[in-house]
Write an enzyme that holds these catalytic residues in place. Structure first.
Site, short mmCIF file in Angstrom:
data_model
loop_
_atom_site.label_atom_id
_atom_site.label_comp_id
_atom_site.label_asym_id
_atom_site.label_seq_id
_atom_site.Cartn_x
_atom_site.Cartn_y
_atom_site.Cartn_z
N HIS A 441 0.95 -1.25 0.00
CA HIS A 441 -0.05 -0.11 -0.03
C HIS A 441 0.84 1.20 -0.08
CE1 HIS A 441 -3.66 2.31 1.07
NE2 HIS A 441 -2.72 3.12 1.77
N GLU A 442 1.81 1.32 0.96
CA GLU A 442 2.64 2.68 1.04
C GLU A 442 3.49 2.69 -0.19
OE1 GLU A 442 1.46 4.68 2.94
OE2 GLU A 442 0.59 3.49 4.36
N HIS A 445 1.90 4.60 -2.92
CA HIS A 445 1.95 5.94 -2.73
C HIS A 445 3.30 6.47 -3.29
CE1 HIS A 445 -1.82 6.96 -0.69
NE2 HIS A 445 -1.37 6.05 0.56
N HIS A 448 3.67 6.57 -6.91
CA HIS A 448 2.90 7.72 -7.34
C HIS A 448 3.82 8.96 -7.20
CE1 HIS A 448 -1.30 9.94 -7.49
NE2 HIS A 448 -0.61 10.03 -8.70
#
Length: 649
Positions: A441-442, A445, A448
């Site tokens: 998940h991190e 980020h 991105h």
């Protein structure tokens, strides 16, 4: 010339350096305002660069205060907040800059590129949301509100960290730790006067271990009570914050803070958010009720809040013949990280190479990211729990990719912070599968931010992305943590070096949506509580009353009256999610839809994954995510894929 941000914080001189930088910035602003023929190049770009350099400087202090919290970092951080807040507020209310931006946008429409237009559009909106167009008396009051808010949010976060650090529960009877995994016991073990004892804390790996595996119901309740009653002084802070946010919103011409929040998001109005959340509740609740019934039948007793993790683990083991503890030797932290890098190489053709630079903690790591053989960005990782480190997991951007006013390229850098079980002596850090999902998940980020090819820092990477879209890339990537061909890249037994058997992967995949509807209801409870809390002014007991009324629809097991969840809801009271926690579910519609398209193409060598990299990741915030998503998929997102992802019929 290409360069990285240099990481260095001198706590002794920080306040002095900060004041010097702000004094220099203020003088530069005065000079820029005097320019007669203002353009993007001679006016906007220098202001953007000032902002980027100041953010790089200040972020290093806020990062250090989060990962290596001490009396000194607290003091310096608390002293710097009013200084930086006052400067930022005055700048965001400067009518001369606001008017100049509008004039430049009007005059240079034909010559500006998309990135530059987006920078101006978002800045103009930002000035209006800061009250630049209002009278001086109102602007002064808004400045006072911002100063107080920044102080209160810091106090909220620090109170929670202090309460987490201060608590410990000592167990002396070996019977009370029967069933606790050996790796967790090793971390809990202490020796005092030759006596073996076990210390459990409210830091997440320790707390989860006992709540999931601890047989002693009284100890579970004691730990639960300590966790949900942390930082009672935060109740007063919540009242003050809500009052300030409501006043600020009304001064800016909004009916409430929720409306103010939506002005910069994808969702258009209150009813669309509430309607979206309530529809998910009605779709999820019947299945959640069946999941709870199954759990209660297994437990053979009325369940309480401090029972659910324990009995859920037993039911999961019984239903899927799956023992999470058996998986942890296959999820050794270093192996998982290296395997994650290999997966990303196969998915996006990106490569990570380790650096040896000295960082804030001996267990922190640094890697350079290459794409098609070209150096692109830098990633820092701080993955293990320790005292003095804020709980939870997050990605923070240290620097944004951009071309500066002199034509130099600044490479992006980001940090991933987690709180995984710590390695200790000869005992490695063995992760739960949930930890693997968190890392993915991190990492979503971070990618991105780090893969952005945008040249204007204000809309590069995660900058400028609508808050209810910013979770899209993180959720997209985390979904792959359940894919068999991905798991086989890193799930290697740390002792035997055996790759995880197909039978274990099959059980893990089957159990993926175990109690997913109950989990959905819990997240929807948080989302709707947050949003409704900001639609009118609540205070004191009204806040608990609102939460209790929402729980009538969402909480199938009623929490005890002493549960003060709101006092620890950092996302909305110490983070950026006020009236925006719904963003997790809103963005999950996009992420689920995109994920299934990549999976249907076989994951690796997927054309959809390449388009995702080229259109979503590389474009950062240069366009609205609504526009980017249509470019990426050629259509609107399919909301049914959100329910499909969660196994909700």
């Amino acid at each position: 010339m290409r360069k990285f941000l240099e990481l260095k914080v001198d706590l002794d001189s920080f306040i002095k350096e900060l004041n010097q930088k702000l004094e220099k910035n203020n003088k530069n602003v005065e000079k820029l305002i005097k320019i007669k023929d203002k353009t993007f190049a001679n006016f906007v770009k220098p202001l953007e660069m000032m902002d980027e350099k100041l953010e790089q400087f200040f972020t290093q202090l806020s990062h250090l205060n989060s990962v290596k919290n001490s009396a000194k970092t607290q003091k310096v951080y608390a002293a710097s907040l009013p200084i930086i807040t006052e400067y930022s507020t005055k700048l965001s209310q400067n009518i001369d800059i606001y008017n100049a931006y509008k004039e430049i946008y009007k005059n240079e429409q034909k010559s500006l590129n998309q990135e530059q237009k987006r920078v101006l559009e978002l800045n103009i909106l930002g000035f209006e949301l800061s009250g630049a167009h209002l009278d001086e008396k109102t602007k002064k009051r808004l400045q006072e509100i911002n100063l107080k808010k920044s102080s209160l949010t810091n106090d909220f976060s620090q109170n929670l960290l202090n309460a987490t650090n201060e608590y410990k529960y000592i167990i002396t009877d070996a019977k009370d730790v029967e069933g606790i995994p050996q790796s967790d016991l090793a971390n809990a073990l202490i020796k005092e006067d030759g006596v073996t004892k076990y210390k459990f804390t409210l830091q997440m790996p320790s707390y989860i271990a006992y709540m999931t595996y601890g047989k002693n119901e009284k100890i579970r309740e004691e730990l639960y009570r300590a966790y949900v009653t942390r930082a009672p002084q935060n109740a007063q802070i919540i009242d003050e914050l809500l009052s300030l946010k409501d006043e600020m919103s009304r001064l800016l011409g909004f009916d409430n803070y929720a409306c103010y929040s939506l002005a910069s998001k994808m969702a258009t109005d209150e009813s669309s958010v509430i309607g979206f959340l309530e529809k998910l509740i009605s779709n999820s609740k019947p299945q959640a009720e069946n999941e709870l019934k199954e759990l209660q039948e297994m437990a053979k007793k009325p369940l309480k809040s401090f029972d659910t993790a324990y009995y859920s683990e037993l039911l999961k083991k019984e239903k899927y013949d799956i023992d999470e503890e058996e998986y942890r030797p296959y999820f050794e932290q270093k192996s998982v990280l290296e395997g994650t890098f290999e997966f990303l190489n196969k998915l996006f053709n990106i490569t990570f190479k380790k650096n040896s630079e000295e960082l804030w903690d001996k267990k922190a790591l640094s890697y350079d990211l290459y794409i098609d053989g070209s150096l692109k960005s830098r990633l820092y990782l701080d993955l293990e729990a320790r005292k003095g480190k804020q709980g939870g997991a997050w990605m923070n951007n240290f620097a944004s990719h951009h071309i500066d006013e002199k034509g130099n390229e600044q490479l992006a850098s980001a940090v991933i912070v987690c709180n995984f079980p710590p390695s200790k002596g000869q005992n490695p850090s063995l992760l739960r599968h949930d930890d693997v999902v968190t890392l993915f998940h991190e990492m979503g980020h971070a990618l991105h931010h780090m893969l952005s090819e945008v040249n204007e820092n204000g809309v590069s990477g995660v900058n400028g992305v609508e808050w209810d879209a910013v979770e899209f890339p993180s959720q997209f990537l985390e979904n792959f943590a359940y894919e068999p061909k991905v798991l086989k890249l890193f799930s290697t037994h740390y002792k035997t070096k055996e790759i995880i058997p197909d039978s274990m992967i099959e059980k893990l995949v089957k159990s993926k949506n175990f109690q997913s509807a109950l989990g959905m209801l819990r997240q929807l409870e948080f989302s709707i509580f947050d949003f409704k809390l900001h639609t009118k002014l609540y205070n004191g007991s009204e806040i608990q009353g609102l939460l209790d009324s929402i729980r009538e629809e969402t909480a199938l097991i009623k929490p005890p009256s002493y549960n003060k969840f709101q006092n620890g809801f950092s996302h909305i009271f110490a983070g950026g999610y006020s009236a925006g926690y719904y963003s997790y579910k809103w963005a999950e519609v996009l992420s689920a839809d995109a994920f299934f398209n990549v999976v249907d193409e076989g994951i690796f060598n997927s054309k959809c994954a390449t388009k995702y990299l080229d259109i979503i990741l590389k474009s950062g915030g240069s366009k609205s995510m609504e526009v980017l998503y249509r470019e990426f998929m050629g259509r609107e997102p399919n909301p049914d894929n959100l329910l499909r992802l969660n196994g909700i019929i």
